[in-house]
Write a protein that holds these residues in place. Structure first.
Motif, PDB file in Angstrom:
ATOM      1  N   UNK A 256      25.566  34.672  28.709  1.00  0.00           N
ATOM      2  CA  UNK A 256      26.841  35.311  28.395  1.00  0.00           C
ATOM      3  C   UNK A 256      26.775  36.816  28.621  1.00  0.00           C
ATOM      4  N   UNK A 257      25.670  37.432  28.192  1.00  0.00           N
ATOM      5  CA  UNK A 257      25.512  38.879  28.368  1.00  0.00           C
ATOM      6  C   UNK A 257      25.395  39.242  29.844  1.00  0.00           C
ATOM      7  N   UNK A 258      24.726  38.404  30.607  1.00  0.00           N
ATOM      8  CA  UNK A 258      24.611  38.641  32.048  1.00  0.00           C
ATOM      9  C   UNK A 258      25.999  38.683  32.676  1.00  0.00           C
ATOM     10  N   UNK A 259      26.850  37.732  32.286  1.00  0.00           N
ATOM     11  CA  UNK A 259      28.214  37.670  32.825  1.00  0.00           C
ATOM     12  C   UNK A 259      29.028  38.871  32.366  1.00  0.00           C
ATOM     13  N   UNK A 260      28.954  39.209  31.089  1.00  0.00           N
ATOM     14  CA  UNK A 260      29.722  40.343  30.552  1.00  0.00           C
ATOM     15  C   UNK A 260      29.326  41.657  31.213  1.00  0.00           C
ATOM     16  N   UNK A 261      28.025  41.850  31.391  1.00  0.00           N
ATOM     17  CA  UNK A 261      27.539  43.098  31.983  1.00  0.00           C
ATOM     18  C   UNK A 261      27.831  43.170  33.482  1.00  0.00           C
ATOM     19  N   UNK A 262      28.114  42.011  34.099  1.00  0.00           N
ATOM     20  CA  UNK A 262      28.461  41.987  35.526  1.00  0.00           C
ATOM     21  C   UNK A 262      29.924  42.348  35.770  1.00  0.00           C
ATOM     22  N   UNK A 263      30.772  42.232  34.746  1.00  0.00           N
ATOM     23  CA  UNK A 263      32.205  42.441  34.944  1.00  0.00           C
ATOM     24  C   UNK A 263      32.552  43.831  35.482  1.00  0.00           C
ATOM     25  N   UNK A 264      31.991  44.926  34.922  1.00  0.00           N
ATOM     26  CA  UNK A 264      32.317  46.243  35.490  1.00  0.00           C
ATOM     27  C   UNK A 264      31.856  46.394  36.936  1.00  0.00           C
ATOM     28  N   UNK A 265      30.736  45.749  37.282  1.00  0.00           N
ATOM     29  CA  UNK A 265      30.227  45.817  38.660  1.00  0.00           C
ATOM     30  C   UNK A 265      31.204  45.130  39.607  1.00  0.00           C
ATOM     31  N   UNK A 266      31.689  43.955  39.208  1.00  0.00           N
ATOM     32  CA  UNK A 266      32.679  43.242  40.021  1.00  0.00           C
ATOM     33  C   UNK A 266      33.964  44.063  40.142  1.00  0.00           C
ATOM     34  N   UNK A 267      34.359  44.707  39.052  1.00  0.00           N
ATOM     35  CA  UNK A 267      35.574  45.525  39.054  1.00  0.00           C
ATOM     36  C   UNK A 267      35.462  46.683  40.040  1.00  0.00           C
ATOM     37  N   UNK A 268      34.304  47.335  40.068  1.00  0.00           N
ATOM     38  CA  UNK A 268      34.117  48.466  40.983  1.00  0.00           C
ATOM     39  C   UNK A 268      34.342  48.038  42.429  1.00  0.00           C
ATOM     40  N   UNK A 269      33.727  46.941  42.845  1.00  0.00           N
ATOM     41  CA  UNK A 269      33.816  46.530  44.244  1.00  0.00           C
ATOM     42  C   UNK A 269      35.194  45.962  44.574  1.00  0.00           C
ATOM     43  N   UNK A 270      35.852  45.392  43.569  1.00  0.00           N
ATOM     44  CA  UNK A 270      37.233  44.944  43.779  1.00  0.00           C
ATOM     45  C   UNK A 270      38.147  46.149  44.014  1.00  0.00           C
ATOM     46  N   UNK A 271      37.967  47.197  43.216  1.00  0.00           N
ATOM     47  CA  UNK A 271      38.781  48.412  43.373  1.00  0.00           C
ATOM     48  C   UNK A 271      38.489  49.087  44.717  1.00  0.00           C
ATOM     49  N   UNK A 272      37.210  49.070  45.115  1.00  0.00           N
ATOM     50  CA  UNK A 272      36.845  49.667  46.412  1.00  0.00           C
ATOM     51  C   UNK A 272      37.495  48.885  47.546  1.00  0.00           C
ATOM     52  N   UNK A 273      37.476  47.569  47.460  1.00  0.00           N
ATOM     53  CA  UNK A 273      38.063  46.730  48.514  1.00  0.00           C
ATOM     54  C   UNK A 273      39.574  46.938  48.598  1.00  0.00           C
ATOM     55  N   UNK A 274      40.191  47.180  47.448  1.00  0.00           N
ATOM     56  CA  UNK A 274      41.648  47.420  47.406  1.00  0.00           C
ATOM     57  C   UNK A 274      42.017  48.858  47.740  1.00  0.00           C
ATOM     58  N   UNK A 275      40.999  49.695  47.967  1.00  0.00           N
ATOM     59  CA  UNK A 275      41.267  51.093  48.301  1.00  0.00           C
ATOM     60  C   UNK A 275      41.720  51.932  47.125  1.00  0.00           C
ATOM     61  N   UNK A 276      41.389  51.476  45.927  1.00  0.00           N
ATOM     62  CA  UNK A 276      41.820  52.185  44.711  1.00  0.00           C
ATOM     63  C   UNK A 276      40.785  53.205  44.244  1.00  0.00           C
ATOM     64  N   UNK A 277      39.650  53.259  44.937  1.00  0.00           N
ATOM     65  CA  UNK A 277      38.602  54.177  44.525  1.00  0.00           C
ATOM     66  C   UNK A 277      37.830  54.655  45.754  1.00  0.00           C
TER      67      UNK A 277
END
Length: 216
Positions: free
Chosen positions: A195-216
């Protein structure tokens, strides 16, 4: 937390010696700091050497104190050699992410062990998510995993808004390095702390999603 092993002493000593050399030798500092243009021309050593230089004594002290408090958590749960892998690997991933985000900014430069230290902190949180952390700005203990998630979310915010003269991308990259290397070294965490592995991965996934969308 806070016991000094030989490997931690060596890392702190290397940071102090190299940083003070940089404080007193402008040419040395300029030659070995992280800077996109020279790295693109083939000076890849800067990706590594910049992690042992600091802007000033306060910058150096903050990073070394942070390392002091978290290093033993990683060493006691892994080993001294594996801790060194986490530290140096996180340093390089931090530099690589900085280069990725700033590759078109010829004059972008940075120094500091923050990426490596962020990796050690994230590794410690992954290994001991049940730890409570007491921060200067928050007078009550908070769970380590909440701090880890909040730290990366703030780093995303800092990257997006260019807050302060801080290498938020190096911090984030270092945390990714610490996260991935620790999981590679400790696959048993998938059984005990999934569970902690998944929770701690969420911000990492968010960063690359924002980068792919051109938001960062």
């Amino acid at each position: 937390m806070g016991n000094l092993s030989i490997v931690t002493i060596v890392i702190i000593a290397a940071n102090v010696i190299i940083s003070y050399k940089g404080f007193n030798d402008f040419g040395f500092f300029e030659k070995y700091k992280f800077q996109v243009g020279p790295i693109q021309r083939g000076e890849q050593i800067r990706m590594f050497s910049s992690g042992f230089l600091h802007a000033d004594t306060q910058h150096l002290l903050f990073n070394m104190v942070s390392l002091y408090f978290f290093a033993d958590v990683v060493i006691s749960n892994l080993s001294s050699i594996q801790f060194l892998l986490v530290y140096l690997g996180s340093l390089m991933v931090g530099s690589l992410l900085s280069f990725y985000f700033h590759k078109n900014e010829y004059h972008y430069s940075a120094v500091g062990a923050s990426g490596a230290v962020s990796g050690v902190i994230y590794s410690a949180i992954l290994l001991r998510p049940d730890m409570d952390l007491l921060l200067f700005i928050i007078p009550i203990p908070i769970p380590a995993y909440l701090f880890g998630i909040g730290y990366l979310l703030y780093s995303i915010y800092g990257m997006k808004n260019r807050i302060g003269n801080i290498g938020h991308d190096a911090h984030f990259g270092g945390a990714i390095g610490g996260y991935v290397i620790t999981l590679l070294l400790s696959p048993w965490l998938f059984e005990t702390n999934l569970l902690m592995i998944v929770l701690l991965a969420l911000p990492i996934a968010l960063l690359f999603a924002l980068k792919k969308l051109g938001k960062i």
